[in-house]
Write a protein that holds these residues in place. Structure first.
Motif, PDB file in Angstrom:
ATOM      1  N   TYR A 277      50.534 -29.523  87.037  1.00 44.41           N
ATOM      2  CA  TYR A 277      50.167 -30.798  86.415  1.00 44.41           C
ATOM      3  C   TYR A 277      48.950 -31.397  87.115  1.00 44.41           C
ATOM      4  N   LEU A 278      48.953 -31.376  88.439  1.00 46.64           N
ATOM      5  CA  LEU A 278      47.809 -31.908  89.180  1.00 46.64           C
ATOM      6  C   LEU A 278      46.556 -31.069  88.910  1.00 46.64           C
ATOM      7  N   VAL A 279      46.726 -29.766  88.828  1.00 44.31           N
ATOM      8  CA  VAL A 279      45.587 -28.889  88.498  1.00 44.31           C
ATOM      9  C   VAL A 279      45.053 -29.237  87.114  1.00 44.31           C
ATOM     10  N   TRP A 280      45.931 -29.387  86.133  1.00 41.97           N
ATOM     11  CA  TRP A 280      45.510 -29.684  84.762  1.00 41.97           C
ATOM     12  C   TRP A 280      44.852 -31.054  84.666  1.00 41.97           C
TER      13      TRP A 280
ATOM     14  N   ALA B  65      41.187 -31.920  83.425  1.00 41.71           N
ATOM     15  CA  ALA B  65      40.977 -32.955  82.403  1.00 41.71           C
ATOM     16  C   ALA B  65      40.020 -34.032  82.897  1.00 41.71           C
ATOM     17  N   ALA B  66      40.134 -34.403  84.167  1.00 42.16           N
ATOM     18  CA  ALA B  66      39.230 -35.409  84.739  1.00 42.16           C
ATOM     19  C   ALA B  66      37.798 -34.879  84.769  1.00 42.16           C
ATOM     20  N   ALA B  67      37.637 -33.631  85.186  1.00 49.23           N
ATOM     21  CA  ALA B  67      36.304 -33.025  85.195  1.00 49.23           C
ATOM     22  C   ALA B  67      35.741 -32.934  83.774  1.00 49.23           C
ATOM     23  N   LEU B  68      36.595 -32.599  82.830  1.00 53.82           N
ATOM     24  CA  LEU B  68      36.171 -32.530  81.428  1.00 53.82           C
ATOM     25  C   LEU B  68      35.790 -33.914  80.918  1.00 53.82           C
ATOM     26  N   ASN B  69      36.616 -34.924  81.191  1.00 53.97           N
ATOM     27  CA  ASN B  69      36.324 -36.296  80.783  1.00 53.97           C
ATOM     28  C   ASN B  69      34.978 -36.739  81.363  1.00 53.97           C
ATOM     29  N   PHE B  70      34.774 -36.488  82.662  1.00 54.85           N
ATOM     30  CA  PHE B  70      33.515 -36.869  83.308  1.00 54.85           C
ATOM     31  C   PHE B  70      32.336 -36.151  82.670  1.00 54.85           C
TER      32      PHE B  70
END
Length: 155
Positions: free
Chosen positions: A130-133, A137-142
């Motif tokens: 979950y933390l990896v995903w 997701a955070a990198a993708l959002n950024f």
């Protein structure tokens, strides 16, 4: 494992997942420029379904243990911010707001993982994917925000 606890936590996760059905990405998201590491669309429901099951199992293992108060408080925060991200990013089409939400989500997931690990290493280990995903997701959002920050918000 207490199966009733598992079902209760799974229902909480299903509530968070429901926002994905209500606020679908749609053509607005399809038209955004995305980084090369963007997962294929089919991966999102598969990954999230798997993660939600792991999250519910982890919570069901940790909740009945002594001194689980902080762990369950972190769990509540991560479920709340997990639920909030989709309406902010896809519903409001607010990529920068999504970044703020996912930053708190990441901290809450990391805090939950740490607290769960202290109580039951298996519960903690179930939070690692979950933390990896959420990191992806955070990198993708950024990246999506950075690539599209001058684009007007579609309504």
């Amino acid at each position: 494992m207490d199966w009733m606890l598992f079902l209760i936590f799974l229902v909480a996760c299903a509530g968070a997942a429901t926002t994905g059905a209500i606020f679908e990405p749609g053509s607005w998201y399809d038209e955004l420029e995305k980084p090369g590491f963007t997962p294929p669309n089919w991966a999102f429901p598969v990954v999230w379904t798997t993660l939600y099951i792991c999250i519910a199992v982890a919570a069901a293992r940790a909740a009945p243990l002594d001194d689980s108060g902080y762990a369950m408080a972190f769990f509540a925060v991560q479920v709340a911010f997990n639920t909030l991200w989709t309406p902010v990013f896809f519903g409001r089409r607010n990529m920068k707001g999504g970044l703020m939400v996912i930053a708190v989500l990441w901290l809450a997931v990391a805090g939950t993982l740490w607290q769960f690990w202290q109580l039951d290493w298996i519960a903690g280990a179930l939070f690692v994917p979950y933390l990896v995903w959420v990191s992806i997701a955070a990198a993708l959002n950024f990246s999506v925000w950075r690539l599209n920050r001058n684009r007007p918000i579609a309504t």
